[in-house]
Design a protein around this motif. Structure first.
Motif, PDB file in Angstrom:
ATOM      1  N   ARG A 296     -91.217   3.263  24.377  1.00  0.00           N
ATOM      2  CA  ARG A 296     -91.418   4.703  24.285  1.00  0.00           C
ATOM      3  C   ARG A 296     -91.081   5.388  25.607  1.00  0.00           C
ATOM      4  O   ARG A 296     -90.530   6.494  25.649  1.00  0.00           O
ATOM      5  N   ALA A 297     -91.413   4.728  26.710  1.00  0.00           N
ATOM      6  CA  ALA A 297     -91.147   5.296  28.033  1.00  0.00           C
ATOM      7  C   ALA A 297     -89.657   5.477  28.294  1.00  0.00           C
ATOM      8  O   ALA A 297     -89.260   6.279  29.147  1.00  0.00           O
ATOM      9  N   TYR A 298     -88.821   4.724  27.578  1.00  0.00           N
ATOM     10  CA  TYR A 298     -87.375   4.832  27.723  1.00  0.00           C
ATOM     11  C   TYR A 298     -86.732   5.631  26.587  1.00  0.00           C
ATOM     12  O   TYR A 298     -85.511   5.612  26.414  1.00  0.00           O
ATOM     13  N   GLY A 299     -87.571   6.322  25.815  1.00  0.00           N
ATOM     14  CA  GLY A 299     -87.049   7.142  24.736  1.00  0.00           C
ATOM     15  C   GLY A 299     -86.697   6.370  23.484  1.00  0.00           C
ATOM     16  O   GLY A 299     -86.005   6.897  22.597  1.00  0.00           O
ATOM     17  N   LYS A 300     -87.167   5.136  23.371  1.00  0.00           N
ATOM     18  CA  LYS A 300     -86.861   4.295  22.217  1.00  0.00           C
ATOM     19  C   LYS A 300     -87.967   4.402  21.170  1.00  0.00           C
ATOM     20  O   LYS A 300     -89.078   4.865  21.460  1.00  0.00           O
ATOM     21  N   ASP A 301     -87.668   3.942  19.965  1.00  0.00           N
ATOM     22  CA  ASP A 301     -88.672   3.846  18.911  1.00  0.00           C
ATOM     23  C   ASP A 301     -89.681   2.772  19.313  1.00  0.00           C
ATOM     24  O   ASP A 301     -89.296   1.611  19.513  1.00  0.00           O
ATOM     25  N   PRO A 302     -90.976   3.121  19.433  1.00  0.00           N
ATOM     26  CA  PRO A 302     -91.962   2.128  19.900  1.00  0.00           C
ATOM     27  C   PRO A 302     -92.077   0.900  18.997  1.00  0.00           C
ATOM     28  O   PRO A 302     -92.488  -0.166  19.471  1.00  0.00           O
ATOM     29  N   ASP A 303     -91.710   1.066  17.738  1.00  0.00           N
ATOM     30  CA  ASP A 303     -91.935  -0.015  16.769  1.00  0.00           C
ATOM     31  C   ASP A 303     -90.699  -0.849  16.479  1.00  0.00           C
ATOM     32  O   ASP A 303     -90.742  -1.740  15.619  1.00  0.00           O
ATOM     33  N   GLN A 304     -89.607  -0.591  17.164  1.00  0.00           N
ATOM     34  CA  GLN A 304     -88.366  -1.312  16.910  1.00  0.00           C
ATOM     35  C   GLN A 304     -87.877  -2.017  18.168  1.00  0.00           C
ATOM     36  O   GLN A 304     -87.914  -1.432  19.262  1.00  0.00           O
ATOM     37  N   PRO A 305     -87.390  -3.249  18.043  1.00  0.00           N
ATOM     38  CA  PRO A 305     -86.858  -3.952  19.215  1.00  0.00           C
ATOM     39  C   PRO A 305     -85.751  -3.141  19.889  1.00  0.00           C
ATOM     40  O   PRO A 305     -85.013  -2.398  19.231  1.00  0.00           O
ATOM     41  N   SER A 306     -85.663  -3.301  21.201  1.00  0.00           N
ATOM     42  CA  SER A 306     -84.636  -2.552  21.931  1.00  0.00           C
ATOM     43  C   SER A 306     -84.159  -3.362  23.120  1.00  0.00           C
ATOM     44  O   SER A 306     -84.724  -4.401  23.467  1.00  0.00           O
TER      45      SER A 306
END
Length: 480
Positions: free
Chosen positions: A383-393
């Protein structure tokens, strides 16, 4: 909408009873006042008023605790805190002001706890609910105080009329806190009756933090797991720095991430926000003391190692105000339309905090990181990087990245620092709970200062020692 809810749910109740409850509580004829649901609602509301004041969570508490951390520096009369040599007379006086507000809140909670069971125009469920709210607030207040003072006069409904109350040990204070919170989690509702009132999930979260602080990691894991498995909370998504206002903005009534906040509005708002901004910067409508700031050179070991792609770092912005070209202010909390002070709420427990507590507690119980613990860390990190918290990134940590339990804990503790700065003094509390040596090493690394032992505890106010014959100068914390 937020202003209307808070005015109706909280402020009106304060103004209707504050003079009686705050200034002369003994003037209340308890058998007449604590009778109906409305009476109990008003009495519980009065617990919040001292805590929300300028001399407590409104300004002095966050200012004092945030400047201790490795993310901020203090300006003016708070600059002395960055020397880590304890408190000077000005700051000792401020601690005394906080002490008074804390004990006013505790006193008001004790009045409810003592009198609610005698209500004759309220049923048992109503009495249990308001008693639980009062016991939650008493436990919460003591839980905020005890790490800083180490021992306290334990004032309860049973000794409410006593002026001479001896100091109780940290263990005795925590026993009361846990007992109150266990009652609260059994008797508080799932949902707050008004935004800002405690729920069973708030009780579980504070209880988890207490266990966490006490190094009872098994119970901390269990309580945070209960909150997570309730599926009642989720992280607020962000894709840019501006999106943090979806979480921290002054017009937000509540979010899926909120567990327990001190609620504010612009009329009776949060004065601490004044200390974050400069009078001419664009993030606060007038005023500004610019007393908490980052210096990217003086704190270079913290600033340089923080990934610039982390949107939490992006909340810092450069502002020259006479201390050199490397100074940065922060707009995590901002209010461009403020009236008397900021309308932002003051977060103490939100879902990100619970996820990170769980990750550390679960790994300690397992004596090493687990895939589940790493996933909870990753949810906050994504989330801190603007990603979906629930999906691998691509920014995810992998279990194989951690060579030891301590390596994993160091990463989590740093993540908690990035996530919770300016929130409830959590960064300094983390350094305290991890031990004097840990805290000293961090402060030496970042600030280049050696923390004096006296700096780890606040002094018991001289007024308490003078007026309470059950304690004397020999009971004072070392160094004061």
């Amino acid at each position: 909408m937020k202003k209307i809810i808070l005015l109706i749910g909280i402020i009106v109740a304060f103004t209707s009873c504050e003079d009686v409850l705050k200034e002369e509580p003994k003037a209340i004829v308890s058998e007449l006042f604590y009778n109906s649901e409305g009476d109990l609602e008003t009495a519980v509301n009065a617990i919040f008023s001292p805590l929300r004041s300028y001399n407590c969570f409104g300004a002095l508490y966050p200012w004092q605790t945030e400047i201790y951390s490795d993310f901020q520096l203090g300006r003016g009369s708070y600059a002395v805190l960055n020397e880590y040599e304890g408190l000077n007379n000005t700051n000792v006086t401020r601690i005394g002001s906080m002490w008074t507000q804390f004990y006013l809140a505790i006193r008001n909670a004790n009045l409810v706890i003592a009198n609610a069971p005698n209500a004759t125009v309220a049923d048992a469920a109503v009495i249990a609910k308001y008693t639980a709210e009062a016991r939650f607030m008493r436990a919460f207040t003591y839980s905020v105080m005890i790490p800083y003072f180490g021992k306290l006069p334990l004032r309860t409904e049973e000794n409410i009329k006593d002026t001479e109350v001896p100091l109780s040990s940290k263990e005795q204070v925590y026993d009361l806190i846990i007992d109150d919170l266990e009652y609260a989690e059994q008797n508080l509702p799932d949902e707050p009756s008004v935004p800002g009132r405690p729920t069973k999930w708030a009780a579980k979260s504070v209880l988890a933090h207490v266990y966490f602080t006490r190094e009872n990691y098994s119970e901390a894991k269990n309580k945070t797991e209960e909150v997570i498995n309730s599926n009642k909370f989720s992280l607020v998504g962000v894709e840019s720095v501006d999106d943090w206002q979806k979480l921290f903005g002054p017009n937000i009534v509540t979010t899926p991430e909120e567990i327990f906040y001190i609620k504010n509005n612009r009329e009776s708002g949060w004065s601490y926000i004044v200390f974050m901004h400069h009078p001419s910067d664009p993030y606060y409508n007038g005023g500004g003391l610019f007393a908490c700031y980052m210096d990217t050179v003086l704190l270079s070991s913290r600033w340089d190692n923080w990934d610039s792609n982390d949107l939490r770092k992006g909340l810092y912005y450069p502002w020259e105000f006479g201390l050199g070209p490397n100074t940065m202010l922060n707009n995590k909390f901002m209010d461009t339309e403020r009236i008397s002070s900021g309308g932002n709420d003051y977060p103490f427990y939100r879902y990100a905090d619970v996820l990170l507590m769980y990750a550390e507690a679960a790994s300690r119980v397992n004596n090493g990181p687990t895939a589940d613990a790493v996933e909870k860390l990753n949810m906050v990190h994504r989330r801190a990087y603007g990603k979906d918290p629930d999906q691998p990134s691509e920014v995810d940590f992998e279990l194989a990245d951690f060579s030891s339990l301590q390596n994993f804990i160091d990463v989590i503790v740093m993540e908690r620092g990035y996530e919770t700065y300016y929130e409830g003094g959590k960064r300094w509390l983390d350094l305290l709970r991890l031990g004097k040596d840990y805290a000293k090493n961090i402060i030496l690394e970042v600030h280049g200062k050696t923390v004096a032992d006296k700096h780890f505890l606040w002094p018991i106010p001289s007024t308490e020692i003078d007026l309470n014959d059950a304690i004397d100068d020999s009971d004072q914390n070392p160094g004061y």
